[in-house]
Design a protein around this motif. Structure first.
Motif: not given
Ligand code: SF4
Ligand code: SF4
Lengths: 353, 576
Positions: A1-3, A5-10
Motif C-alpha cells: 500500500m503506497p501510503t 504517495i500523497v493523493s487527493s484530497p489535498f
C-alpha cells in the motif's frame, strides 16, 4: 500500500482525533464539577490518579509493542478512558483499586486487543465492571451528597480534601467517623432495594434523599452531564442518534410500566436522572470505537442499551446497569452494523447491499 | 430523504446524503473578468484529451498548420478530434508528459507557432434551430468533450440510445470544488453564449425542461444568467436554479438528485432515467462551434491558490505548457507547498511544469502550507463514523478501509467500492487523517488487475484448448491419410475371399471418425465464439506489447474504462 504517495484530497483536514477527544474532555467538565460539589474532592483525586495510571499504562504498552509512544499518548484516548472511569467509580475508591481498574481497562481491554480502534469493549466500562464483580462493596459505597438537609437528617459528615486523600491512599477514615456517618444509599439502590422490600413508590419518594426526578444532588449531576452531551452534539463530536436511542429505549418501556402500575414502577424521568444514565447515554455508549457506526445501527444499538438498563435495574442483581448494558451491546455492534448498512446511493430500495 | 423547499414559489429541491460545507476560496480568483493567455512559442497538443482512443494524427512533421485546422482524427466512438490552437509549423509528433495522476506520457503534436495566429477556413454558422444531425456532426467535428474535467465526448452524450427519451437537460454550473471559478467567470462574462448553447441542446434533444443549476455561492453568475434569459427572449423551458452550496453537489448524480429527486442507478448513466447533463462550459463551446464554426481549441482555466502571485481566470489555448500560465498568474511563491491540476478535493499533484493544458484541465492550483497542511501520520481508525456521515453515496468508508487494508477484495466489492466517486469527503473529515481515498484507489486497481488476470487466464486456457484441438486434428488427419493410403493399397490388392474378416475394419473406422471430427469442430467453434465475444467487449489483446509497464497499466485501465463506459461516467468529477 503506497501510503507515501500523497493523493487527493489535498484540502486541510477538518478534524483531528486529539481535538475530538479534547472536546469530550471539555464536555465532561460541568458534570465533573457538579460531582465535586456534591461528593467532594475524592472525584478529582480519582481523576488525577486514573489519568496518571492510564497514561503510564498506555506508554508502557506502546513501548512493549515497539510502537511510538507519543502519538498514542497524544491522541488523548487513554485520558478520556481514565476520566470516564473516574467519574463512574465511587469518590472514595482506594487508589490500588483504581490502578487495577485502569490496568485492566488499558492493558487488557485496549492494548491486548491491538490498541486504539481495535478494542471491541469500552475500556472504561470494562475496568469498572471488573472492579464491580471483584470488589462489590467498595464499588457500591457512595458518599451522601453534600446537601445540608440530608446531612442533618442523617447525622452525616462530609470529607475535607485531606480526609479524602487519606481515605483513598491509606484507607484510613477520618478520626471518630465511621463509614455509616458518610455514606448513603444511591437513589437507585434505595429505590430498588425498598421496592424489593415491598415499599410503594410514594413511600420511597417521601425520603429527604429524593429530589424532583432522581436523588437530590444526583439529578443535578445528570443535568450537568446532559449539558456536556449537548455540547458534544453541537460540536459534531457525537451524533444525536445513540443518546436519543438510549433514552428512548429506556423511557418508553419505563413509561408503559409506570402507566400500568405507578406504585411499583418508578416514573420514567427517575431512570434518566437517578444513576449514570445520562453519562452512559452521552459519554459511554457513544464511544466511537465500540459503538455502531451505521445510522440505523446506532439507533438499534442505543435502544437496546436503554432496554437492557431497564431490565437489569428491575430484574437484575445490580442497581446500576449502564456498564453492563454497554458491554453487552459492544459485542453486538459489528453484527448490527452489518445488518443495517445504509442503502447505497443509486441502488434500488429493495436490493440487498 | 425528504425534499426541502428553498422558499415560497421556488422549485422544490432534494438533498443527497452526506456532503460537506468546505471553505470555497473562490474569491481568490473570481474577481477579474476573463482575459486571454498570450500565445506561447510552442504548443504541445496531446492526441488524447478525452476518455476514448487517441486521435490519429493527420499532419506530418514540417507541415504548416492554421488555427482551427484538424490535426488529429477521432478514432472510434469515444474519441474526439483535435485541432491546432494556433498557426505554425509541426515540429514533432512524439511522446510527452501529459496531465495525468500517474505522470504518464502520451503522443503529442508539437507546433512551433508563428505570430500570425491565422485561422483556417471555418465551417459556416448553423442556423438558430439547426437540423439535429448537422448539429451533432458539428459538435463531433469540433472535438467537444465535457469541460468539467471528465472529458467525455459530447456528441456521444447528446445521441441517446434508441428507445431512450430524454426529458430533462441539466446544465451543470454548480462548480462545487473549492478554489475553482472558471465556470463562475464564464457565467458572469458570457451568459448569452451559455444560453444560446442551452437552446441548441434543448431543441436537439427535445427536452421538456432545461435546468441550469448554480451553487448559491455564486450570486453574480446566477444574476447574470437570469438577466440574459430575460433580455434574450426564447426562454421556453429554461430555468436557472440556485442550489445550496454543498460539496459535491456538482457531481452529476448528486446534481440530478438535487434537482429531480431521482437517483441514477448504480453503474448506470443519467440517460437511463431520461436525463442528460452537460457542463456549462461545454455548452458554451457547443454554441461557439455552431455559430462561429470554432472548434474546441481553447478553454478557461482557473489559476489560483495562495502560492500564485495573481490568481485569475484565463482563456487558454489548448497545448500551452503550464509553466507559461504560471508566469501569467504572477509566478509561484517560494512558499509553494504543492501544485495541483484540478481542485483540492479531486485534483492530482503535478511537478512537471512542461505538461500542457488539455481540454480536461480546469484549474491549476498552487497551495501554500497553510492551505494544504501536512495531515501528519495516519492514526488508528477510531470508528467514529464521521466518514460515513460525510459520504455522499452512503457508503461505509470505514469498512471499506478495513477491508481494503486487509486486501479482502471480495469484501470491498460487497461494500460497493465501485460506487465510490472518490470525492474525498471521508478523508477530509477523518479525525485520524487516514488517506482513505488512496486505499480505495488502490483497492479498485487491485480489483481491476485481478479481473484482468482472470481474463488473461481465461485467454490462456482458450489458447491451450485451441492448441490441443489443433494437435488432435492434425493427428486425426495424419491417421486419415494413413488409412487412405492403406485403402489405396487395399483397392489394388485382390478382393478378399468371401467369408474372410474385413481387412483393417475400414468401414467401422470411417464411421467412428465422423463423430470425433464433429466434436473437434464444435470445440473449435466454441473457442472462436468465446474469442469473438471477448473481442466485441473490447477485451481482445491489443497491439500493446512494446509499451513500458506504466503505459501498459494505463492502457489496461483505459480498456477497462472503455468496456465499462458507465463506470467511467460515474467517476466523472463533481463538476460535471
Ligand atoms: S472517519 Fe476515520 S477514524 Fe472515523 S471511522 Fe472513518 S476512517 Fe475511522
Ligand atoms: S471518497 Fe468515496 S467513500 Fe469517501 S466520501 Fe467520497 S464516495 Fe464516499
Amino acid at each position: 500500500m503506497p501510503t507515501a504517495i500523497v493523493s487527493s484530497p489535498f484540502a486541510g483536514r477538518l478534524n483531528r482525533t486529539d481535538q475530538v477527544m479534547l472536546q469530550v474532555i471539555l464536555a465532561l467538565i460541568p458534570g465533573t464539577l457538579a460531582m465535586v460539589w456534591y461528593f467532594g474532592w475524592g472525584v478529582l483525586i480519582n481523576m488525577a490518579l486514573a489519568s496518571f495510571f492510564a497514561l503510564a499504562c498506555e506508554a508502557l504498552a506502546m513501548k512493549l509493542r515497539g510502537r511510538p509512544v507519543l502519538p498514542a499518548i497524544g491522541d488523548l484516548s487513554a485520558l478520556v478512558t481514565a476520566l470516564l472511569f473516574a467519574v463512574a467509580v465511587p469518590p472514595t475508591l482506594p487508589w490500588w483499586m483504581t490502578l487495577i481498574g485502569i490496568v485492566f481497562a488499558i492493558i487488557v481491554v485496549k492494548q491486548l486487543y491491538g490498541g486504539l480502534g481495535y478494542n471491541p469493549f469500552n475500556p472504561a466500562m470494562a475496568g469498572y465492571v471488573f472492579l464491580l464483580v471483584s470488589y462489590p462493596l467498595a464499588m457500591t459505597t457512595w458518599l451522601a451528597p453534600n446537601i445540608p438537609e440530608i446531612l442533618e437528617a442523617h447525622h452525616l459528615v462530609t470529607l475535607s480534601f485531606l480526609d479524602s486523600a487519606r481515605l483513598i491512599f491509606t484507607g484510613a477514615l477520618p478520626p471518630h467517623v465511621a463509614w455509616d456517618a458518610m455514606s448513603a444509599a444511591t437513589p437507585l439502590d434505595e429505590m430498588f432495594s425498598k421496592l424489593d422490600q415491598n415499599a410503594t413508590i410514594p413511600e420511597i419518594l417521601a425520603s429527604p434523599l429524593w429530589g424532583e426526578y432522581g436523588g437530590r444532588g444526583w439529578e443535578w449531576i445528570g443535568n450537568w452531564f446532559l449539558l456536556g452531551g449537548l455540547y458534544m452534539i453541537w460540536r459534531g463530536v457525537i451524533t444525536w442518534r445513540i443518546p436519543v436511542a438510549v433514552l428512548a429505549g429506556l423511557l418508553i418501556p419505563a413509561g408503559m410500566f409506570w402507566l400500568v402500575d405507578p406504585q411499583a414502577f418508578p416514573f420514567p424521568a427517575f431512570h434518566i436522572f437517578a444513576g449514570g444514565t445520562i453519562l452512559g447515554a452521552f459519554f459511554i455508549a457513544t464511544d466511537p470505537v465500540t459503538a455502531c457506526t451505521t445510522p440505523r445501527g446506532q439507533l438499534v444499538y442505543g435502544a437496546a442499551i436503554g432496554l437492557i438498563i431497564l431490565a437489569i435495574r428491575h430484574w437484575g442483581g445490580y442497581p446500576d446497569a449502564v456498564a453492563f448494558a454497554v458491554l453487552l451491546m459492544n459485542i453486538a455492534a459489528p453484527t448490527i452494523d452489518y445488518y443495517t448498512q445504509p442503502r447505497v446511493f443509486g441502488h434500488g430500495r429493495r436490493e440487498k447491499t | 430523504m425528504p425534499p426541502y423547499r428553498l422558499g415560497a414559489g421556488q422549485r422544490q429541491l432534494w438533498t443527497f446524503p452526506g456532503g460537506l460545507h468546505l471553505p470555497d476560496e473562490k474569491a481568490l480568483s473570481n474577481h477579474a473578468p476573463l482575459a486571454s493567455a498570450p500565445l506561447p512559442r510552442r504548443l504541445i497538443i496531446p492526441l488524447r484529451q478525452h476518455i476514448g482512443a487517441p486521435a490519429k494524427p493527420v499532419v506530418a512533421v514540417g507541415d504548416r498548420v492554421l488555427k482551427g485546422q484538424l490535426i488529429g482524427e477521432a478514432q472510434g466512438r469515444l474519441s474526439a478530434t483535435i485541432h491546432a490552437s494556433s498557426s505554425g509549423t509541426v515540429i514533432a509528433i512524439e511522446e510527452r508528459p501529459v496531465p495525468h495522476a500517474s505522470g504518464m506520457s502520451a503522443p503529442c503534436i508539437l507546433i512551433e507557432t508563428d505570430d500570425e495566429d491565422a485561422w483556417a477556413e471555418l465551417p459556416p454558422p448553423l442556423s438558430a434551430r439547426p437540423d439535429p444531425e448537422a448539429l451533432r456532426e458539428r459538435i463531433r467535428w469540433a472535438g467537444i468533450v465535457g469541460l468539467g474535467g471528465a472529458a467525455f465526448p459530447s456528441s456521444v452524450k447528446l445521441t441517446p440510445a434508441p428507445g431512450i427519451r430524454v426529458r430533462t437537460l441539466i446544465l451543470n454550473g454548480a462548480e462545487c470544488e473549492p478554489y475553482i471559478s472558471c465556470d463562475d467567470r464564464l457565467m458572469r462574462d458570457r451568459p448569452e453564449r451559455i444560453l444560446q448553447g442551452a437552446r441548441l441542446l434543448r431543441d436537439l434533444l427535445g427536452v421538456e425542461a432545461c435546468l441550469i443549476a448554480v451553487e448559491d455561492n455564486k450570486p453574480e453568475a446566477i444574476l447574470a444568467l437570469r438577466q440574459a434569459l430575460v433580455t434574450d427572449g426564447d426562454a421556453a423551458g429554461i430555468e436557472i436554479i440556485a442550489i445550496p452550496t454543498l460539496y459535491p453537489s456538482g457531481g452529476e448524480k448528486q446534481l440530478i438528485r438535487i434537482l429531480t429527486g431521482q437517483e441514477v442507478p448504480s453503474r448506470g448513466i443519467p440517460a437511463q432515467i431520461g436525463i442528460v447533463c452537460q457542463n456549462i462550459a461545454t455548452v458554451a463551446a457547443i454554441a461557439d462551434a455552431a455559430f462561429d464554426g470554432k472548434p474546441l481549441i481553447s478553454r478557461i482555466v482557473t489559476l489560483t491558490g495562495r502560492g500564485l502571485g495573481q490568481p485569475r481566470n484565463l482563456e487558454v489555448p489548448i497545448g500551452v505548457p503550464i509553466r507559461e500560465l504560471i508566469e501569467q498568474a504572477g509566478g509561484l511563491s517560494p512558499r509553494l507547498r504543492r501544485l495541483l491540476i484540478g481542485g483540492p478535493m479531486m485534483g492530482f499533484a503535478c511537478d512537471d511544469l512542461d505538461i500542457p493544458v488539455t481540454k480536461a484541465v480546469n484549474c491549476l492550483l498552487a497551495l501554500t502550507p497553510d492551505e494544504a497542511p501536512d495531515p501528519g501520520p495516519a492514526l488508528a481508525c477510531i470508528r467514529c463514523g464521521a466518514c460515513a456521515e460525510a459520504c455522499p453515496v452512503s457508503l461505509l468508508p470505514q469498512q471499506l478501509y478495513w477491508h481494503a487494508r486487509a486486501r479482502d477484495l471480495d469484501k470491498v466489492r460487497d461494500y460497493n467500492l465501485f460506487d465510490c466517486i472518490e470525492c474525498g469527503c471521508c478523508a477530509v473529515v477523518c479525525p485520524s487523517h487516514i488517506p482513505l481515498v488512496q486505499y480505495y484507489r488502490f483497492a479498485k486497481n487491485e480489483c481491476l488487475a485481478r479481473d484482468q488476470e482472470k481474463r488473461q487466464a481465461e485467454h490462456a486456457r482458450q489458447r491451450h484448448e485451441a492448441k490441443e484441438a489443433r494437435l488432435e486434428r492434425l493427428e486425426q488427419e495424419r491417421k486419415a491419410n494413413l488409412r487412405k493410403k492403406k485403402e489405396g493399397l487395399a483397392d489394388k490388392a485382390p478382393p478378399p475371399p468371401p467369408g474372410a474378416p474385413v481387412v483393417g475394419a475400414l468401414a467401422p473406422a470411417a464411421v467412428a471418425e465422423d463423430p470425433k471430427k464433429a466434436a473437434i469442430a464444435a470445440a473449435l467453434k466454441r473457442a472462436a465464439e468465446k474469442k469473438a465475444a471477448l473481442a466485441s467487449q473490447g477485451l481482445a489483446p491489443k497491439n500493446t506489447e512494446n509499451l513500458a509497464p506504466a503505459q501498459q497499466r494505463q492502457v489496461e485501465a483505459a480498456e477497462v474504462r472503455r468496456s465499462e463506459l458507465q463506470a467511467a461516467e460515474d467517476a466523472a468529477r463533481p463538476r460535471e
